[in-house]
Design a protein around this motif. Structure first.
Motif, PDB file in Angstrom:
ATOM      1  N   GLY A  86       0.791  -1.142  -0.117  1.00 49.32           N
ATOM      2  CA  GLY A  86      -0.105   0.119   0.076  1.00 49.32           C
ATOM      3  C   GLY A  86       0.882   1.170   0.039  1.00 49.32           C
ATOM      4  O   GLY A  86       0.533   2.305   0.784  1.00 49.32           O
ATOM      5  N   CYS A  87       1.945   1.325  -0.826  1.00 48.24           N
ATOM      6  CA  CYS A  87       2.896   2.262  -0.743  1.00 48.24           C
ATOM      7  C   CYS A  87       2.316   3.862  -1.074  1.00 48.24           C
ATOM      8  O   CYS A  87       2.779   4.481  -0.609  1.00 48.24           O
ATOM      9  N   GLY A  88       1.099   3.811  -1.902  1.00 46.92           N
ATOM     10  CA  GLY A  88       0.670   5.263  -2.020  1.00 46.92           C
ATOM     11  C   GLY A  88       1.521   6.154  -2.672  1.00 46.92           C
ATOM     12  O   GLY A  88       2.430   5.885  -3.807  1.00 46.92           O
ATOM     13  N   LEU A  89       1.730   7.134  -1.971  1.00 48.07           N
ATOM     14  CA  LEU A  89       2.905   8.245  -2.276  1.00 48.07           C
ATOM     15  C   LEU A  89       3.917   8.218  -1.316  1.00 48.07           C
ATOM     16  O   LEU A  89       4.785   9.176  -1.204  1.00 48.07           O
ATOM     17  N   HIS A 100      22.353   0.180  -2.838  1.00 52.18           N
ATOM     18  CA  HIS A 100      22.414  -1.095  -3.303  1.00 52.18           C
ATOM     19  C   HIS A 100      21.155  -2.090  -3.105  1.00 52.18           C
ATOM     20  O   HIS A 100      20.977  -3.021  -3.709  1.00 52.18           O
ATOM     21  N   THR A 101      20.200  -1.637  -1.866  1.00 49.25           N
ATOM     22  CA  THR A 101      19.327  -2.465  -1.717  1.00 49.25           C
ATOM     23  C   THR A 101      18.196  -2.324  -2.680  1.00 49.25           C
ATOM     24  O   THR A 101      18.080  -1.425  -3.399  1.00 49.25           O
ATOM     25  N   ARG A 102      17.713  -3.509  -2.967  1.00 53.36           N
ATOM     26  CA  ARG A 102      16.185  -3.589  -3.747  1.00 53.36           C
ATOM     27  C   ARG A 102      15.181  -3.463  -3.298  1.00 53.36           C
ATOM     28  O   ARG A 102      14.856  -4.063  -2.267  1.00 53.36           O
ATOM     29  N   TRP A 103      14.241  -2.483  -3.816  1.00 51.84           N
ATOM     30  CA  TRP A 103      12.661  -1.905  -3.107  1.00 51.84           C
ATOM     31  C   TRP A 103      11.673  -2.437  -4.138  1.00 51.84           C
ATOM     32  O   TRP A 103      12.087  -2.595  -5.256  1.00 51.84           O
ATOM     33  N   TYR A 104      10.623  -2.582  -3.347  1.00 55.81           N
ATOM     34  CA  TYR A 104       9.474  -2.972  -4.126  1.00 55.81           C
ATOM     35  C   TYR A 104       8.127  -2.135  -3.634  1.00 55.81           C
ATOM     36  O   TYR A 104       7.995  -2.180  -2.470  1.00 55.81           O
ATOM     37  N   ALA A 105       7.613  -1.308  -4.377  1.00 54.98           N
ATOM     38  CA  ALA A 105       6.229  -0.752  -4.045  1.00 54.98           C
ATOM     39  C   ALA A 105       5.158  -1.378  -4.820  1.00 54.98           C
ATOM     40  O   ALA A 105       4.999  -1.651  -5.985  1.00 54.98           O
ATOM     41  N   GLU A 113       0.105   4.061 -11.069  1.00 53.13           N
ATOM     42  CA  GLU A 113      -0.012   5.043 -12.173  1.00 53.13           C
ATOM     43  C   GLU A 113       0.450   6.570 -11.683  1.00 53.13           C
ATOM     44  O   GLU A 113       1.257   7.458 -12.281  1.00 53.13           O
ATOM     45  N   TYR A 114      -0.568   6.886 -10.758  1.00 53.02           N
ATOM     46  CA  TYR A 114      -0.131   8.187 -10.280  1.00 53.02           C
ATOM     47  C   TYR A 114       1.078   8.454  -9.709  1.00 53.02           C
ATOM     48  O   TYR A 114       1.731   9.452  -9.710  1.00 53.02           O
ATOM     49  N   ARG A 115       1.439   7.481  -8.809  1.00 56.67           N
ATOM     50  CA  ARG A 115       2.753   7.617  -8.030  1.00 56.67           C
ATOM     51  C   ARG A 115       3.838   7.716  -9.234  1.00 56.67           C
ATOM     52  O   ARG A 115       4.954   8.706  -8.858  1.00 56.67           O
TER      53      ARG A 115
END
Length: 277
Positions: A86-89, A100-105, A113-115
């Motif tokens: 629920g990453c939102g903004l 170096h860390t891998r992130w996922y939203a 799409e808005y983000r």
């Protein structure tokens, strides 16, 4: 701007809080990315509801707490992965990226799409569109990095969903190796206060709330297996209250004394005794 549902519209609440803290209380949180987006947000956003200093800083405090948990995780697990549900903004990546860390939203397609249209394109954060409760996103993360420890963060998310749905998600995540989950939860007392007062102040009285946590240890028992509550901390314990209005300090103190809002950290029991909040 796209038309969002009542729940999706709550994505603006924490952004306003981060901007407010960055302008007035950098001792709590400074978010350069949030500040840079102030003029790009809907013009009537600041007029929605009647947010107080307390409600604005409650959102900023969540971000500050999440930053602390993320930084601790990356110190313990330098090869770990961060997944924001629920990453939102959320601008967590921009405050905490270590190069170096891998992130996922993870969020719904229209929100992402808005983000992506609003936020700078990150180098190491991928957006995964879909239902946070489906499990598809964690399978995709594990297929790409099967041995990587994963910290799943869910800031300002779970209390909008039914308890069984949240517990089912936590059980599913517990089935994967090396997955930890951090989220902010409210007690039954805190839920009543949020419903009656604070959601109205923030202009979102139409966003229904359900899930509450009176005991992280009891929640871990409901998850089952070898799940344990690593920590259950009063929400404002680590927040610098210098310069705040007396009413804000009073509300924060009452919240912590009554354990109305808390930070909850659960994971598989790896021989570490649950920390007391």
């Amino acid at each position: 701007m796209p038309e969002f549902s009542a729940l999706e519209n709550t994505l603006f609440i924490p952004m306003l809080g981060r901007i407010y803290a960055s302008e007035h209380f950098r001792n709590i949180l400074y978010d350069e990315t949030a500040l840079s987006l102030k003029d790009a947000l809907p013009k009537d956003l600041a007029d929605k509801g009647s947010q107080s200093q307390y409600t604005l800083l409650a959102s900023a405090s969540r971000s500050a707490n999440m930053d602390r948990y993320i930084q601790s995780f990356l110190r313990r697990k330098p090869g770990g992965v961060i997944a924001e549900l629920g990453c939102g903004l959320e601008t967590t990546y921009y405050r905490n990226d270590d190069g170096h860390t891998r992130w996922y939203a993870v969020d719904l397609p229209d929100v992402l799409e808005y983000r992506e249209a609003l936020l700078p394109k990150p180098q190491r954060q991928a957006c995964l569109a879909g239902d946070a409760f489906s499990g598809d996103w964690i399978r995709r993360i594990h297929s790409g990095a099967p041995d990587a420890p994963v910290l799943v963060t869910a800031g300002g998310l779970f209390y909008y969903f039914e308890e069984e749905k949240v517990v089912a998600l936590l059980r599913m995540l517990h089935g994967f190796e090396s997955v930890e989950v951090v989220f902010d939860g409210v007690s039954r007392i805190g839920m009543g206060r949020l419903r009656k007062k604070y959601m109205k102040q923030m202009g979102h009285a139409d966003a229904r709330m359900f899930f509450c946590v009176d005991s992280a240890a009891e929640l871990a028992r409901r998850i089952g297996g070898d799940a344990c509550a690593v920590s259950e901390e009063p929400y404002y314990r680590h927040i610098d209250k210098t310069g705040l209005k007396p009413s804000t300090k009073l509300s924060m103190g009452a919240s912590d004394r009554l354990r109305m809002v808390k930070m909850v950290h659960v994971r598989a029991n790896v021989g570490v005794a649950p920390a007391k909040g």
